[in-house]
Design an enzyme around this catalytic site. Structure first.
Site, PDB file in Angstrom:
ATOM      1  N   HIS A 131       0.809  -1.223   0.000  1.00 51.65           N
ATOM      2  CA  HIS A 131       0.000   0.000   0.000  1.00 51.65           C
ATOM      3  C   HIS A 131       0.845   1.277   0.000  1.00 51.65           C
ATOM      4  O   HIS A 131       0.411   2.308  -0.512  1.00 51.65           O
ATOM      5  CB  HIS A 131      -0.919   0.011   1.222  1.00 51.65           C
ATOM      6  CG  HIS A 131      -1.998  -1.034   1.151  1.00 51.65           C
ATOM      7  ND1 HIS A 131      -2.847  -1.303   2.194  1.00 51.65           N
ATOM      8  CD2 HIS A 131      -2.366  -1.877   0.146  1.00 51.65           C
ATOM      9  CE1 HIS A 131      -3.681  -2.267   1.853  1.00 51.65           C
ATOM     10  NE2 HIS A 131      -3.411  -2.640   0.625  1.00 51.65           N
ATOM     11  N   PHE A 376      -1.262  -7.966   5.115  1.00 51.58           N
ATOM     12  CA  PHE A 376       0.100  -7.453   5.014  1.00 51.58           C
ATOM     13  C   PHE A 376       0.206  -6.145   4.226  1.00 51.58           C
ATOM     14  O   PHE A 376       1.188  -5.919   3.513  1.00 51.58           O
ATOM     15  CB  PHE A 376       1.022  -8.501   4.385  1.00 51.58           C
ATOM     16  CG  PHE A 376       0.728  -9.901   4.835  1.00 51.58           C
ATOM     17  CD1 PHE A 376       0.691 -10.204   6.189  1.00 51.58           C
ATOM     18  CD2 PHE A 376       0.447 -10.909   3.924  1.00 51.58           C
ATOM     19  CE1 PHE A 376       0.395 -11.494   6.615  1.00 51.58           C
ATOM     20  CE2 PHE A 376       0.146 -12.187   4.337  1.00 51.58           C
ATOM     21  CZ  PHE A 376       0.112 -12.484   5.689  1.00 51.58           C
ATOM     22  N   CYS A 377      -0.787  -5.275   4.340  1.00 46.01           N
ATOM     23  CA  CYS A 377      -0.796  -3.996   3.615  1.00 46.01           C
ATOM     24  C   CYS A 377      -0.595  -4.206   2.125  1.00 46.01           C
ATOM     25  O   CYS A 377       0.039  -3.388   1.438  1.00 46.01           O
ATOM     26  CB  CYS A 377       0.268  -3.043   4.163  1.00 46.01           C
ATOM     27  SG  CYS A 377      -0.025  -2.526   5.863  1.00 46.01           S
ATOM     28  N   ALA A 378      -1.141  -5.303   1.621  1.00 45.57           N
ATOM     29  CA  ALA A 378      -1.103  -5.599   0.180  1.00 45.57           C
ATOM     30  C   ALA A 378      -2.409  -6.325  -0.155  1.00 45.57           C
ATOM     31  O   ALA A 378      -2.403  -7.435  -0.693  1.00 45.57           O
ATOM     32  CB  ALA A 378       0.106  -6.454  -0.170  1.00 45.57           C
TER      33      ALA A 378
END
Length: 426
Positions: A131, A376-378
């Site tokens: 992100h 995981f910020c993805a």
């Protein structure tokens, strides 16, 4: 000179992890016992190298204001800050005329670059990015490319997108290594495609730099961004390094002291500001000199330890982890490019019938293992990979489990994780 120069002979430590803070910490277990903590969430925040801690402690008594004071400690701090900048630039293989701005993190670095893009710049980014490299362009014209299934497909997809795009300034944003799968991206090939179409390239090196060499000049990329807290220097420093022109031509990222060289009140009551040039233009406020010292120390320590030696050791541990997990019935390892792809020490997986949060909690409570669970910020990438698993995935929409390690990880921690996942799956 408060920080000593170190030359270490590590020939007898070929298979030993680098000393890190926390390697002697014991954590409580649910049954009342305790075990040495197995820190396998290094992709999020790596522990500080002991050498980094020692260097910061050695410098701390000399800490003073940077670029502000005439006193001895201020002069020494300013010199140390700039020397640290030069050390990091050399570690990253920067060109002589590149700028290196010290930021707070990769996220901060990417947002800085987004803020200085020339008007009308179109950004090309794969949906598989973290992100930090995906969301900062939302106010810019952006082409989001689907997650490729091979390095060759990534190159071909970018080639098509750039060929079809209108003329004008363009920026390609790509990761060096995925924070979900650990897979290494074809940075040099993507940068070559970008150059053929007159586009610039920024690399999110947050996950790559702790494990592999970064070479700004050799790769032919325009910028790299990374975080100290993933590079064994968790003292609040990050980096944006690369071409200086867009940084020099833009308004400062932050307005304040240090970024301004002169401020005058005009006759009509406005403020007339002359901004500094160079990295100082985007480093308003009191610089994080301790963070800079820590980051430079980590770069020096990793170089002295031997990047190839460290990478070879991690590759052996990674092979053991992947082989062990893939042998457990019901465990699926997430991958974008396939099992033969080059990768760093990051592995995400699911256990059939067990929510990711449950697996992570059990690993912590029963085995003293710290991992990450979720997306995981993805989010786009993880959702794509989980959808492909179908019923074999975790099935509850809670994401996956991620284990990650690095230069300070003992082999026993990897063995413990493999054993624990096997017991949980059974």
């Amino acid at each position: 000179m408060p920080i000593p120069t170190r030359v270490q002979d590590r020939s007898s430590e070929e298979h030993a992890p680098l000393p890190v803070l926390g390697d002697d910490v014991h954590v409580p277990l649910r049954d009342g016992g305790s075990v040495p903590y197995a820190a396998l969430d290094v992709a999020a925040s790596a522990p500080a190298l002991r050498q980094v801690w020692d260097d910061v402690a050695a410098f701390a008594p000399y800490y003073g204001s940077v670029h502000r004071g005439a006193g001895h400690l201020s002069q020494l701090s300013s010199e140390t800050y700039e020397r640290s900048r030069a050390t990091v630039a050399a570690f990253l293989g920067c060109r002589p005329d590149d700028a290196l701005v010290l930021t707070r993190s990769t996220t901060d670095s990417m947002n800085l670059l987004a803020a200085v893009l020339p008007s009308g710049t179109r950004v090309f980014v794969f949906e598989s990015e973290h992100h930090a490299a995906l969301l900062c362009w939302r106010d810019r014209p952006t082409t989001v490319l689907p997650a490729p299934r091979s390095p060759a497909e990534a190159v071909a997809s970018l080639e098509r997108a750039l060929a079809e795009a209108a003329e004008g300034p363009r920026l390609v944003c790509v990761t060096g290594a995925s924070n979900v799968t650990g897979e290494v991206w074809p940075v040099e090939r993507l940068a070559a495609v970008a150059r053929r179409h007159g586009a610039r390239t920024v690399v999110d090196a947050a996950q790559l730099a702790p494990h592999r060499r970064v070479d700004v000049a050799g790769w032919g990329v325009d910028w790299v961004a990374l975080s100290g807290h993933k590079l064994y220097a968790p003292f609040g420093a990050g980096v944006l390094a690369g071409r200086a022109d867009w940084l020099e031509e833009a308004e400062p990222y932050l307005a304040g002291g240090g970024a301004s060289s002169a401020v005058e009140r005009t006759a009509d009551g406005r403020l007339d500001v002359a901004w500094r040039s160079g990295a100082a233009r985007h480093e308003a406020g009191s610089p994080n000199v301790l963070g800079a010292v820590a980051l430079a120390s980590a770069c020096t320590a990793l170089t002295e330890a031997g990047r190839e030696r460290l990478a070879a050791r991690e590759e052996r541990l990674l092979d053991r982890l992947r082989t062990g997990l893939e042998a457990v019935p019901g465990v699926s390892v997430l991958s974008l490019f396939g099992p033969e792809a080059d990768r760093v020490a990051v592995v995400s997986f699911t256990v059939r019938g067990l929510p990711a949060a449950h697996v992570a909690a059990e690993l912590a409570g029963r085995y003293g293992i710290g991992v990450r669970d979720g997306f995981f910020c993805a989010h786009p990438l993880v959702r794509t990979l989980l959808e492909e698993e179908g019923p074999a995935g975790c099935g509850d929409g809670g994401g996956a489990v991620r284990a990650s390690f690095g230069a300070g990880t003992p082999a026993e921690h990897v063995e413990r994780l493999v054993r624990a996942v096997g017991e949980l799956a059974r």
